[in-house]
Scaffold this motif. Structure first.
Motif, PDB file in Angstrom:
ATOM      1  N   LEU A 187      65.065  16.416   5.876  1.00 57.23           N
ATOM      2  CA  LEU A 187      64.319  15.367   5.694  1.00 57.23           C
ATOM      3  C   LEU A 187      63.835  14.699   4.545  1.00 57.23           C
ATOM      4  O   LEU A 187      63.890  13.437   4.171  1.00 57.23           O
ATOM      5  N   SER A 188      64.174  15.608   3.294  1.00 57.21           N
ATOM      6  CA  SER A 188      63.866  15.177   2.015  1.00 57.21           C
ATOM      7  C   SER A 188      65.111  14.210   1.497  1.00 57.21           C
ATOM      8  O   SER A 188      64.867  13.264   0.845  1.00 57.21           O
ATOM      9  N   THR A 213      62.658  13.197  13.431  1.00 57.45           N
ATOM     10  CA  THR A 213      62.185  14.875  12.710  1.00 57.45           C
ATOM     11  C   THR A 213      62.409  15.992  13.523  1.00 57.45           C
ATOM     12  O   THR A 213      62.182  16.935  12.964  1.00 57.45           O
ATOM     13  N   THR A 214      63.035  15.685  14.639  1.00 58.10           N
ATOM     14  CA  THR A 214      63.029  16.824  15.895  1.00 58.10           C
ATOM     15  C   THR A 214      64.450  17.262  15.594  1.00 58.10           C
ATOM     16  O   THR A 214      65.337  16.777  16.322  1.00 58.10           O
ATOM     17  N   ASP A 270      58.536  11.590  14.839  1.00 60.46           N
ATOM     18  CA  ASP A 270      58.442  12.739  15.591  1.00 60.46           C
ATOM     19  C   ASP A 270      58.816  12.413  17.183  1.00 60.46           C
ATOM     20  O   ASP A 270      57.857  12.216  17.744  1.00 60.46           O
ATOM     21  N   LEU A 327      60.714   8.087   9.427  1.00 61.45           N
ATOM     22  CA  LEU A 327      61.037   9.384  10.154  1.00 61.45           C
ATOM     23  C   LEU A 327      60.089   9.370  11.236  1.00 61.45           C
ATOM     24  O   LEU A 327      58.730   9.212  10.993  1.00 61.45           O
ATOM     25  N   ASP A 367      67.633  23.851   6.672  1.00 58.29           N
ATOM     26  CA  ASP A 367      66.321  23.933   6.682  1.00 58.29           C
ATOM     27  C   ASP A 367      66.040  22.309   6.955  1.00 58.29           C
ATOM     28  O   ASP A 367      66.436  21.524   6.170  1.00 58.29           O
ATOM     29  N   ILE A 368      65.086  22.161   8.059  1.00 57.02           N
ATOM     30  CA  ILE A 368      64.732  20.942   8.456  1.00 57.02           C
ATOM     31  C   ILE A 368      64.042  20.040   7.272  1.00 57.02           C
ATOM     32  O   ILE A 368      64.347  18.936   7.242  1.00 57.02           O
ATOM     33  N   GLU A 369      63.244  20.803   6.488  1.00 55.29           N
ATOM     34  CA  GLU A 369      62.548  19.865   5.422  1.00 55.29           C
ATOM     35  C   GLU A 369      63.748  19.312   4.154  1.00 55.29           C
ATOM     36  O   GLU A 369      63.439  18.435   3.778  1.00 55.29           O
ATOM     37  N   GLU A 370      64.626  20.351   4.031  1.00 52.89           N
ATOM     38  CA  GLU A 370      65.709  19.929   3.300  1.00 52.89           C
ATOM     39  C   GLU A 370      66.392  18.480   3.772  1.00 52.89           C
ATOM     40  O   GLU A 370      66.859  17.559   3.117  1.00 52.89           O
ATOM     41  N   SER A 422      64.499  11.003   3.058  1.00 55.43           N
ATOM     42  CA  SER A 422      63.213  10.223   2.640  1.00 55.43           C
ATOM     43  C   SER A 422      63.652   9.579   1.210  1.00 55.43           C
ATOM     44  O   SER A 422      62.958   8.850   0.689  1.00 55.43           O
TER      45      SER A 422
END
Length: 194
Positions: free
Chosen positions: A113-114, A97-98, A126, A124, A108-111, A117
């Protein structure tokens, strides 16, 4: 048995160290191994990938066909997205996740990771925090190897033993750090998978 892995990340993250460790385990167990590497820019931060193929019989090609990888193991999350078309329908994604933000338009990191997922078999981790907890932030690759070890077709303890063997010439401190990193990554993945 055959098992195909795409290893990916950026220069300096130890992708080739992960490949070497898995190669050594496979050879120790009498398996066939083929590996193909693609290095990005000849500096830290360039994309790096390795196709790693393990089997109990002959392997025809170094390269994994698209749609046939059993695992994508990514030390850099955005690099995962480059290789999703190689993943088999029942394949696993093990990703950090890094982010290693080396471009001005890093998504965008959240996108990112989404997207990861959405795969049924994914974990995932860290890796940066766990590597720091192990005693050296450069051990992120060993954290990720530990996280992937539950899905590899070899016993995780054999992989952990090979980690110790490979780092032994560099001193006991590095052996201990990398064993801790492996254990922390494995525990994090098992917790995430449930």
């Amino acid at each position: 048995m055959k098992y195909d892995i795409i290893l990916c990340g950026v220069g300096g993250q130890g992708i080739l160290t992960i490949a070497t460790l898995i190669d050594r385990v496979a050879l120790r167990l009498g398996l066939e191994v083929k590996q193909a590497e693609v290095h990005g820019m000849a500096q830290r931060g360039g994309a790096v990938e390795s196709h790693l193929r393990l089997a109990d019989g002959p392997i025809a090609s170094d390269l994994i066909p698209k749609g046939k990888a059993d695992m994508i193991l990514a030390v850099e999350p955005m690099e995962t997205l480059r290789y999703l078309s190689w993943l088999a329908d029942d394949g696993a994604v093990v990703a950090s996740t890094t982010p290693f933000v080396n471009i001005p338009n890093y998504p965008d990191i959240e996108e990112v990771l989404s997207v990861i997922s959405k795969f049924e078999k994914h974990v995932l981790v860290d890796s940066k925090t766990l590597a720091k907890d192990a005693g050296n932030v450069r051990a992120e690759n060993t954290v990720m190897l530990g996280a992937a070890s539950g899905w590899l077709p070899v016993d995780g303890e054999v992989v952990r033993t090979e980690v110790a063997e490979m780092f032994k010439p560099k001193g006991e401190k590095l052996v201990e750090v990398n064993e801790r990193a492996f254990d922390l990554g494995r525990a994090a993945a098992l917790e995430a998978i449930g």
